[in-house]
Every structure is written in structure tokens, then in C-alpha cells.
Scaffold this active site. Structure first.
Site: not given
Length: 265
Positions: A49, A60
Site C-alpha cells: 500500500e 492518518d
């Protein structure tokens, strides 16, 4: 067949689970990113990824946010990442999934972005800020030959939306193990994670992967019989920084985790 399908079908036939890792493109440099991906491929990683740095990475946590900021300061952008992919594909065929935000796709030009992904060998897309109901513009071009899969993100509170999110989905389902952003501890996993994963698995026609908050096999062991693999991101970024981006340390971590994941120890 898409590289993701090939790899996951091969694992299924061997009765193995997938180990997927996240790395930020351009950390510490794009040439180093190529080396880091190849090292993981040699160590047995199943899918990479690849985070495309963005200034406002809302999904995030602080570790990946900092990695994105550093990569941007180093001059990393989507054009350079596509060039990096062309270099990588000369001698590495590990499946690669872009994790990015929709602003990047939209600014690049949706059709041009998909065509470039196909040309450079990008196998999948994870777009955390793109709701299912607004994905039609992107999906319109995902019928282009060689186009990447748009991988569904499933959350513990997706509930009645899960069948819709998995309808006509390809690649694998990314099941978020906790509410909030990446990089949380395993003790913050959703309290009904097992039931949630089983619900997704009962509906899904594609492999089910668990991500967010995983550091070692012990974190995922209680759920191993309920998933087809797992994803590690923040912890690997920390290992890379702590070891000054040692390829040997990266390879050791990947190989040991993968071994534990498929031995149950």
C-alpha cells in the site's frame, strides 16, 4: 488478471493469509522507496500500500502525517511517483495499491489519472475521503483496460451500508479495526471486532483484510480465523525511522510477521 487477484488467489489455493504493508512514497526519497518495496517483495510481502503524500491526510495519525509532510518537503508529487512506478515495474511485479486523497486524483484529471495508473502498473486505489455515493466519476473510467481496482473501505459502523460498499467490489475489502485515524494501539480496537469481521466476511465475495493499529502478530492473532490477511502501516514507518531505513531490518520484520501469520505462532 490484476496482480492483486493473482496474488490473493494464489494464497487462497495454498491456504495462506496475506501480509500487506504501507509505505509513504518519497520517504526518505523516491529512490529509497523503490529499494524498500523491493526489499519487502524479497521478504515475502503480498501487497504494497503506497501512500501518496498529501498536505491534509485526514485518515492518518501523526506518524503517517509526519511522513507525508517530509516527503512533500523532499519534492515528492504524483508525477514523480508515477515515474517511480515505471522504474519499479522494470523488475518488480509485487501488487501496488495507491492510498491517496481525492483532491490528488481530481487535480491530476480523473481520466488521465486512471490511464496513467494503468500504464505504470498501479493495481488498486484506496481513497478514504471518497464516499461511495460520490465515486461514480472515478468509477466511470475504471473500465479502461488495466485500470486499478477501487478497494472498498469498511468501518465498524458501516452496518447496513456494507452490502452496498461490497457490491461489485474487486481486490480486497479493507476493514478498519478501530474508529479514528491510523496508528492507534491494538487495545483501542472496536469492542465487537470479531462480529464485525464475520459480518463483512459473510457478505464479501472478495478477501477481507484487517488494518489500523496492528504492530505484531499478537495483535491480530485473536482475529486470524476471521480474516484473509492484515495490513501494517504506522508501525513499519516507525521501524524504518528507528533503524535509519535499514533494508535488512525491514526485510526481517516482514518475513517474521508473514511467518507468524501463516504458522499461527
Amino acid at each position: 488478471m490484476n496482480r492483486i487477484e493473482e496474488r490473493l488467489n494464489s494464497l487462497k489455493n495454498r491456504g495462506e493469509k496475506a501480509f500487506i504493508t504501507y509505505v509513504t512514497a518519497g520517504l526518505p526519497s523516491l529512490s529509497d522507496t523503490v529499494s524498500i518495496i523491493k526489499a519487502q517483495d524479497e521478504a515475502g510481502v503480498d501487497v504494497i500500500e503506497l501512500g501518496v503524500p498529501f498536505s491534509d491526510p485526514i485518515a492518518d495519525g501523526p506518524v503517517i502525517q509526519a511522513a507525508s509532510i517530509e516527503a512533500i518537503k523532499n519534492g515528492t508529487n504524483i508525477n514523480k511517483i508515477f515515474e517511480m512506478m515505471r522504474e519499479l515495474r522494470k523488475d518488480c511485479q509485487v501488487p501496488v495499491v495507491f492510498m491517496l486523497y481525492y483532491n490528488t486524483i481530481n487535480h491530476f484529471g480523473i481520466k488521465k489519472f486512471v490511464e496513467t495508473c494503468a500504464e505504470c502498473g498501479v493495481d488498486g486505489l484506496i481513497v478514504p475521503d471518497l464516499p461511495y455515493e460520490e465515486s461514480f466519476e472515478l468509477k466511470e473510467f475504471l473500465t479502461i483496460p488495466g485500470a486499478p481496482f477501487l478497494l472498498p473501505l469498511i468501518a465498524p459502523i458501516s452496518g447496513d451500508r456494507i452490502p452496498m460498499l461490497l457490491e461489485d467490489a474487486h481486490g480486497f475489502a479493507y476493514c478498519i479495526s478501530s474508529m479514528g485515524v491510523t496508528g492507534q494501539d491494538a487495545n483501542e480496537f472496536y469492542k465487537n471486532t470479531t462480529d464485525y469481521l464475520d459480518n463483512v466476511r459473510n457478505i464479501s465475495k472478495i478477501p477481507v483484510m484487517m488494518g489500523f493499529g496492528i504492530k505484531e502478530y499478537a495483535d491480530v492473532k485473536p482475529y486470524a480465523n476471521h480474516i484473509d490477511g492484515c495490513i501494517v502501516g504506522t508501525h513499519l514507518i516507525n521501524i524504518m525511522r528507528e533503524t535509519n531505513f535499514s533494508l535488512e531490518a525491514i526485510k526481517n520484520y516482514v518475513s517474521e510477521f508473514k511467518k507468524a501469520l501463516n504458522s499461527g505462532r
